[in-house]
Design a protein around this motif. Structure first.
Motif, mmCIF file in Angstrom:
data_model
loop_
_atom_site.group_PDB
_atom_site.id
_atom_site.type_symbol
_atom_site.label_atom_id
_atom_site.label_comp_id
_atom_site.label_asym_id
_atom_site.label_seq_id
_atom_site.Cartn_x
_atom_site.Cartn_y
_atom_site.Cartn_z
ATOM 1 N N VAL A 106 0.855 -1.194 0.000
ATOM 2 C CA VAL A 106 0.000 0.000 0.000
ATOM 3 C C VAL A 106 0.880 1.229 0.000
ATOM 4 N N GLN A 107 0.734 2.024 -1.037
ATOM 5 C CA GLN A 107 1.494 3.270 -1.129
ATOM 6 C C GLN A 107 0.551 4.401 -1.527
ATOM 7 N N PHE A 108 0.785 5.566 -0.969
ATOM 8 C CA PHE A 108 -0.050 6.727 -1.254
ATOM 9 C C PHE A 108 0.770 7.767 -2.006
ATOM 10 N N PRO A 109 0.276 8.246 -3.154
ATOM 11 C CA PRO A 109 1.014 9.274 -3.892
ATOM 12 C C PRO A 109 1.105 10.564 -3.081
ATOM 13 N N ALA A 110 2.104 11.352 -3.392
ATOM 14 C CA ALA A 110 2.331 12.584 -2.635
ATOM 15 C C ALA A 110 1.124 13.524 -2.681
ATOM 16 N N ASP A 111 0.373 13.470 -3.782
ATOM 17 C CA ASP A 111 -0.778 14.369 -3.930
ATOM 18 C C ASP A 111 -2.094 13.683 -3.538
ATOM 19 N N SER A 112 -2.003 12.600 -2.762
ATOM 20 C CA SER A 112 -3.213 11.882 -2.351
ATOM 21 C C SER A 112 -4.155 12.793 -1.575
ATOM 22 N N LYS A 113 -5.447 12.684 -1.877
ATOM 23 C CA LYS A 113 -6.464 13.489 -1.204
ATOM 24 C C LYS A 113 -7.081 12.757 -0.012
ATOM 25 N N LEU A 114 -6.631 11.525 0.215
ATOM 26 C CA LEU A 114 -7.185 10.757 1.327
ATOM 27 C C LEU A 114 -6.764 11.359 2.665
ATOM 28 N N GLY A 115 -7.695 11.384 3.593
ATOM 29 C CA GLY A 115 -7.384 11.845 4.932
ATOM 30 C C GLY A 115 -6.661 10.761 5.717
ATOM 31 N N LEU A 116 -6.174 11.114 6.893
ATOM 32 C CA LEU A 116 -5.402 10.189 7.709
ATOM 33 C C LEU A 116 -6.223 8.962 8.095
ATOM 34 N N THR A 117 -7.481 9.171 8.460
ATOM 35 C CA THR A 117 -8.331 8.050 8.861
ATOM 36 C C THR A 117 -8.523 7.063 7.716
ATOM 37 N N GLU A 118 -8.755 7.569 6.511
ATOM 38 C CA GLU A 118 -8.966 6.697 5.362
ATOM 39 C C GLU A 118 -7.694 5.922 5.018
ATOM 40 N N LYS A 119 -6.552 6.566 5.162
ATOM 41 C CA LYS A 119 -5.285 5.870 4.907
ATOM 42 C C LYS A 119 -5.084 4.746 5.918
ATOM 43 N N VAL A 120 -5.374 5.041 7.176
ATOM 44 C CA VAL A 120 -5.242 4.021 8.208
ATOM 45 C C VAL A 120 -6.154 2.843 7.905
ATOM 46 N N LYS A 121 -7.385 3.129 7.497
ATOM 47 C CA LYS A 121 -8.329 2.059 7.171
ATOM 48 C C LYS A 121 -7.789 1.183 6.041
ATOM 49 N N LYS A 122 -7.278 1.794 4.986
ATOM 50 C CA LYS A 122 -6.767 1.026 3.849
ATOM 51 C C LYS A 122 -5.596 0.146 4.265
ATOM 52 N N LEU A 123 -4.741 0.654 5.116
ATOM 53 C CA LEU A 123 -3.591 -0.110 5.574
ATOM 54 C C LEU A 123 -4.025 -1.276 6.468
ATOM 55 N N VAL A 124 -4.968 -1.014 7.357
ATOM 56 C CA VAL A 124 -5.468 -2.080 8.235
ATOM 57 C C VAL A 124 -6.106 -3.191 7.413
ATOM 58 N N VAL A 125 -6.956 -2.814 6.462
ATOM 59 C CA VAL A 125 -7.641 -3.811 5.636
ATOM 60 C C VAL A 125 -6.632 -4.594 4.802
ATOM 61 N N ALA A 126 -5.636 -3.910 4.248
ATOM 62 C CA ALA A 126 -4.615 -4.594 3.438
ATOM 63 C C ALA A 126 -3.863 -5.622 4.275
ATOM 64 N N ARG A 127 -3.540 -5.255 5.497
ATOM 65 C CA ARG A 127 -2.831 -6.212 6.360
ATOM 66 C C ARG A 127 -3.738 -7.395 6.714
ATOM 67 N N LEU A 128 -5.001 -7.148 6.979
ATOM 68 C CA LEU A 128 -5.930 -8.233 7.289
ATOM 69 C C LEU A 128 -6.089 -9.181 6.104
ATOM 70 N N PHE A 210 -16.489 -3.792 9.293
ATOM 71 C CA PHE A 210 -16.233 -3.844 10.727
ATOM 72 C C PHE A 210 -15.099 -2.890 11.095
ATOM 73 N N VAL A 211 -14.025 -2.898 10.298
ATOM 74 C CA VAL A 211 -12.901 -1.991 10.540
ATOM 75 C C VAL A 211 -13.385 -0.545 10.504
ATOM 76 N N GLU A 212 -14.201 -0.231 9.515
ATOM 77 C CA GLU A 212 -14.703 1.135 9.377
ATOM 78 C C GLU A 212 -15.527 1.542 10.595
ATOM 79 N N ARG A 213 -16.352 0.615 11.084
ATOM 80 C CA ARG A 213 -17.167 0.918 12.270
ATOM 81 C C ARG A 213 -16.293 1.111 13.502
ATOM 82 N N ARG A 214 -15.306 0.248 13.664
ATOM 83 C CA ARG A 214 -14.442 0.353 14.849
ATOM 84 C C ARG A 214 -13.644 1.653 14.840
#
Length: 250
Positions: A106-128, A210-214
């Protein structure tokens, strides 16, 4: 219980290695793109464990899988003595290698518009999702991780994963929230990982929700509201319960 969390914001210039259960553990005291991570396992152990992990879908996280890994790489069965914790050494190999692979997955481009919470969610889901091929054996793995002698190393690796996810998401906090964020994310990840072991939805869609809810329950990701208490409470309750369910003496 204390977490082994690494302060990426404070670069230094040395590293230290120790041996835990005959497995070399190297912990950097710096975090820099100019100083790559040292190999987490010595070459022979890494070769055997990398082969053994391929047998997990069929044999589970068992001594049989470790033995099969040694045999398929040309080592004598006696080489399994390098792994006195047997299944837990294999589990730890999976945890460490999948955590280290996350930065490439999981890599985010320098100009990514995703917020910190959304990035964390993507990383958590990718690891799961990296557990998908062995998910049928993961409740047993959680049981092994909850044995008293394995809890310190399990907690330390969970803390390292939380640290890695926040780092890759771009968190730059250096105040006390640095600790509460990681404790809270550890609790979110641990509960999500357990939920995934019973998820029958296509592509583990229910786990992602579930991740999103938590994360949403925290209202503001990184808030201090009970994160550490939830984290330790999961291990005291769910973790030990899983161990007992698998017939382990705890």
């Amino acid at each position: 219980m204390s977490l082994s969390l690494s302060l990426r914001a404070l670069p230094r210039s040395s590293s230290a290695c120790s041996h835990i259960a005959s497995v070399q553990v190297c912990r950097r005291t710096y975090y820099s793109i100019h100083h790559p991570d040292p190999p987490p396992f010595p070459p022979v152990q890494a070769t055997i464990l990398a082969s053994a992990i391929q047998h997990v879908p069929r044999l589970g996280f068992t001594q049989a899988a470790v033995t099969a890994g040694a045999q398929s790489t040309g080592y004598l069965e006696a080489s399994t003595l390098l792994f006195p914790r047997g299944p837990f050494d294999l589990i730890r190999y999976h945890l460490v290698t999948e955590r280290l692979a996350l930065k490439d997955r999981v890599q985010f481009p320098a100009d990514s518009k995703l917020g910190l919470t959304e990035k964390v969610k993507k990383l958590v889901v990718a690891r799961l999702i990296a557990n998908k091929d062995i998910i049928g054996h993961w409740q047993g793995a959680l049981g092994h991780m909850s044995l008293l002698e394995n809890i310190p190393a399990s907690l330390a690796e969970l803390g390292n994963l939380a640290d890695e996810i926040w780092y890759l998401a771009g968190d730059k906090s250096v105040d006390f929230s640095w600790y509460t964020k990681r404790a809270q994310l550890s609790a979110v990840y641990a509960s999500s990982e357990t939920f995934m072991t019973t998820d029958q939805s296509p592509g583990f869609r229910d786990t992602e929700e579930f991740v999103e809810r938590r994360l949403g329950d925290a209202k503001t990701v990184g808030g201090a509201a009970g994160g550490f208490t939830d984290y330790v409470g999961w291990w005291a309750g769910n973790g030990l319960g899983l161990a007992r369910a698998w017939g382990m003496k705890v």
